[in-house]
Design an enzyme around this catalytic site. Structure first.
Site, mmCIF file in Angstrom:
data_model
loop_
_atom_site.group_PDB
_atom_site.id
_atom_site.type_symbol
_atom_site.label_atom_id
_atom_site.label_comp_id
_atom_site.label_asym_id
_atom_site.label_seq_id
_atom_site.Cartn_x
_atom_site.Cartn_y
_atom_site.Cartn_z
ATOM 1 N N TYR A 19 45.400 -3.185 75.154
ATOM 2 C CA TYR A 19 44.213 -3.891 74.661
ATOM 3 C C TYR A 19 43.376 -4.504 75.770
ATOM 4 O O TYR A 19 42.160 -4.649 75.628
ATOM 5 C CB TYR A 19 44.624 -4.964 73.652
ATOM 6 C CG TYR A 19 45.379 -6.143 74.211
ATOM 7 C CD1 TYR A 19 44.729 -7.338 74.486
ATOM 8 C CD2 TYR A 19 46.755 -6.082 74.423
ATOM 9 C CE1 TYR A 19 45.428 -8.440 74.972
ATOM 10 C CE2 TYR A 19 47.442 -7.167 74.898
ATOM 11 C CZ TYR A 19 46.791 -8.347 75.180
ATOM 12 O OH TYR A 19 47.480 -9.423 75.663
ATOM 13 N N ASP A 71 48.226 -3.739 69.166
ATOM 14 C CA ASP A 71 47.538 -3.929 70.445
ATOM 15 C C ASP A 71 46.964 -2.622 70.983
ATOM 16 O O ASP A 71 45.919 -2.616 71.641
ATOM 17 C CB ASP A 71 48.494 -4.508 71.488
ATOM 18 C CG ASP A 71 48.852 -5.956 71.235
ATOM 19 O OD1 ASP A 71 48.171 -6.601 70.411
ATOM 20 O OD2 ASP A 71 49.816 -6.444 71.862
ATOM 21 N N HIS A 117 52.390 -7.131 63.119
ATOM 22 C CA HIS A 117 51.770 -7.085 64.446
ATOM 23 C C HIS A 117 52.313 -5.923 65.271
ATOM 24 O O HIS A 117 51.559 -5.210 65.936
ATOM 25 C CB HIS A 117 52.001 -8.409 65.174
ATOM 26 C CG HIS A 117 51.224 -8.537 66.435
ATOM 27 N ND1 HIS A 117 49.853 -8.516 66.471
ATOM 28 C CD2 HIS A 117 51.630 -8.668 67.727
ATOM 29 C CE1 HIS A 117 49.438 -8.642 67.719
ATOM 30 N NE2 HIS A 117 50.495 -8.731 68.501
ATOM 31 N N LYS A 118 53.597 -5.746 65.231
ATOM 32 C CA LYS A 118 54.275 -4.612 65.855
ATOM 33 C C LYS A 118 55.513 -4.311 65.022
ATOM 34 O O LYS A 118 56.007 -5.163 64.285
ATOM 35 C CB LYS A 118 54.719 -4.928 67.296
ATOM 36 C CG LYS A 118 53.612 -5.339 68.235
ATOM 37 C CD LYS A 118 54.167 -5.686 69.618
ATOM 38 C CE LYS A 118 53.066 -6.190 70.535
ATOM 39 N NZ LYS A 118 53.596 -6.559 71.881
ATOM 40 N N TYR A 149 58.191 -6.732 65.654
ATOM 41 C CA TYR A 149 57.930 -8.080 65.132
ATOM 42 C C TYR A 149 57.871 -7.987 63.609
ATOM 43 O O TYR A 149 56.824 -8.066 62.988
ATOM 44 C CB TYR A 149 56.640 -8.637 65.705
ATOM 45 C CG TYR A 149 56.682 -8.892 67.202
ATOM 46 C CD1 TYR A 149 57.866 -9.294 67.811
ATOM 47 C CD2 TYR A 149 55.561 -8.740 68.002
ATOM 48 C CE1 TYR A 149 57.926 -9.525 69.174
ATOM 49 C CE2 TYR A 149 55.610 -8.973 69.363
ATOM 50 C CZ TYR A 149 56.796 -9.372 69.950
ATOM 51 O OH TYR A 149 56.856 -9.605 71.307
ATOM 52 N N ASP A 205 46.162 -12.647 66.679
ATOM 53 C CA ASP A 205 45.780 -11.651 67.683
ATOM 54 C C ASP A 205 45.582 -10.271 67.060
ATOM 55 O O ASP A 205 44.670 -9.525 67.416
ATOM 56 C CB ASP A 205 46.858 -11.502 68.765
ATOM 57 C CG ASP A 205 47.496 -12.794 69.194
ATOM 58 O OD1 ASP A 205 47.508 -13.767 68.426
ATOM 59 O OD2 ASP A 205 48.030 -12.818 70.316
ATOM 60 N N ARG A 233 43.585 -19.231 72.294
ATOM 61 C CA ARG A 233 43.192 -17.811 72.338
ATOM 62 C C ARG A 233 43.505 -17.096 71.042
ATOM 63 O O ARG A 233 42.806 -16.138 70.675
ATOM 64 C CB ARG A 233 43.821 -17.098 73.533
ATOM 65 C CG ARG A 233 43.224 -15.704 73.717
ATOM 66 C CD ARG A 233 43.387 -15.138 75.107
ATOM 67 N NE ARG A 233 44.739 -14.824 75.462
ATOM 68 C CZ ARG A 233 45.332 -15.216 76.586
ATOM 69 N NH1 ARG A 233 44.685 -16.001 77.438
ATOM 70 N NH2 ARG A 233 46.575 -14.867 76.849
ATOM 71 N N GLY A 293 40.639 -17.622 69.156
ATOM 72 C CA GLY A 293 39.557 -16.841 69.755
ATOM 73 C C GLY A 293 39.575 -15.392 69.311
ATOM 74 O O GLY A 293 38.544 -14.822 68.941
#
Length: 403
Positions: free
Chosen positions: A68, A118, A162-163, A166, A173, A243, A246
């Protein structure tokens, strides 16, 4: 006049005005800001090329990989190329793609079976690359990445893990890594039913991670509540990492680019974006104009002003006000944030380049060694200059100031 929030609560413009009065001096944006933004975008991009002549090495790894961070820099370079017409930015982004993508579209080092969101983020800059070159390998690579989502593991409500490793986890994110790419593919390749799935990703993560008292979202959520970092009742991690917010904010404002205005429930994403904007404004440091690593604990020992989240927030607020998703008063928050970034995080180097300082190098949850998501964890992760997770959003924020 009132702004209706996604969680059903009401945020009055009176309260918004109080926040903005404290955080920013003026909403006026003049031509000098526009010129400064483009100038700084060019300076940072030129510096990035000088610091990392090999576009694959922007994350401080000589050989690099398909990830990413490389895609984030490539996307920012593509957008700068579109604004300036300077071929070197296009060529830099293209060189990253060409180090990994074969003629059949296969991507060196990419493993579909990892089901890692990602890896999808780098697919975004392949759309303009294919549009410009008409080289089929880029289109094939886009389809290979999109194919991952067909079997991406999901929570019972349909949220992407997420993965694969995980399990049962959604991180803020991941919304940035997957949702804008997913939405862009749906638009470009006429798959309108997928917009519903894109929207649902945001609805699920917002439902489980938003704290209305603080006005922010927790970094991660474990649907199974099995992780040591997860609250045993809610499944959420314990901190509001800058972040993470973000990434989440940029995901919202970028995914909206591709979802038709009349699509069902698109307005709910705009409601969430307003909710996010209110939280960003609330936790802006009034003195510096930027944001802390752990957003709501600016006065706590060890916390620090962090560049990547600050750049992401400025980009989000500028773009969202330009597109009239949020109240125009937020532009003042963004401009004060941009000024704060230049004052606090930009360093002039002896060779004429510039650097972006105070960027958290990495943060996550779980894994090995185990990351427990505590306050102490977030403030002790390494900090470095010119991390791509800050440089890319800085360029994007500069281009929005230019707009």
């Amino acid at each position: 006049m009132k702004l209706t929030m996604f969680n059903g609560k009401v945020l009055t413009l009176f309260l918004l005005g109080l926040t903005i009065t404290q955080c920013a001096p003026s909403e006026k944006k003049d031509n000098s800001s526009d010129n400064r933004g483009l100038e700084m975008a060019v300076r940072m991009a030129d510096s990035e090329i000088a610091h990392f002549p090999n576009a694959a090495s922007v994350d401080f790894k000589p050989e690099g990989k398909w990830d990413y961070t490389g895609g984030l820099i490539a996307s920012s370079m593509m957008k700068l190329w579109k604004v300036t017409g300077d071929q070197k930015y296009f060529d830099y982004a293209k060189s990253y793609a060409d180090q990994f993508i074969g003629e059949d579209g296969t991507i060196k080092g990419y493993k579909r079976s990892d089901f890692n969101l990602d890896r999808l983020n780098s697919g975004k800059f392949l759309f303009p690359l294919y549009e410009k070159t008409h080289e089929e390998k880029y289109k094939k690579a886009i389809f290979i990445l999109r194919d991952q989502l067909k079997d991406q593991p999901r929570t019972p409500e349909g949220g992407f893990w997420h993965k694969k490793r995980y399990t049962n986890q959604m991180w803020l994110d991941g919304l940035y890594m997957g949702a804008p790419f997913y939405a862009q593919f749906a638009k470009v390749f006429n798959q309108p039913k997928d917009f519903e799935d894109v929207i649902n990703q945001f609805l699920i993560v917002n439902k489980h991670t938003y704290n209305p008292e603080i006005g922010l979202n927790y970094h991660g959520w474990d649907e199974s509540k099995e992780q040591r970092w997860a609250n045993p009742t809610t499944g959420c991690s314990s901190q509001f990492w800058g972040r993470a917010m973000g990434w989440y904010s940029m995901a919202l404002v970028d995914a909206l680019d591709f979802i038709p205005e009349d699509y069902p429930n698109r307005d709910k994403l705009i409601d969430i974006l307003n909710q996010v904007a209110a939280g960003i404004a609330k936790w802006q440091d009034p003195k510096s104009g930027v944001w802390f690593q752990v957003l709501d604990q600016g006065n706590r020992e060890g916390n620090y002003l962090e560049a990547s989240a600050s750049c992401m927030f400025v980009y989000t607020l500028l773009k969202a006000t330009r597109l009239h998703y949020i109240d125009s008063n937020y532009n003042a928050v963004a401009v004060k944030g941009f000024d704060g970034i230049l004052k606090n995080f930009i360093k002039e180097n002896q060779d004429g380049t510039i650097s972006l300082t105070n960027v958290c190098a990495v943060a996550g949850l779980g894994g090995n060694p185990y990351r427990d998501g505590t306050y102490e964890y977030y403030i002790k992760e390494p900090v470095r200059d010119n991390d791509p997770k800050g440089v890319g959003p800085f360029i994007l924020a500069c281009l929005e100031i230019k707009n």
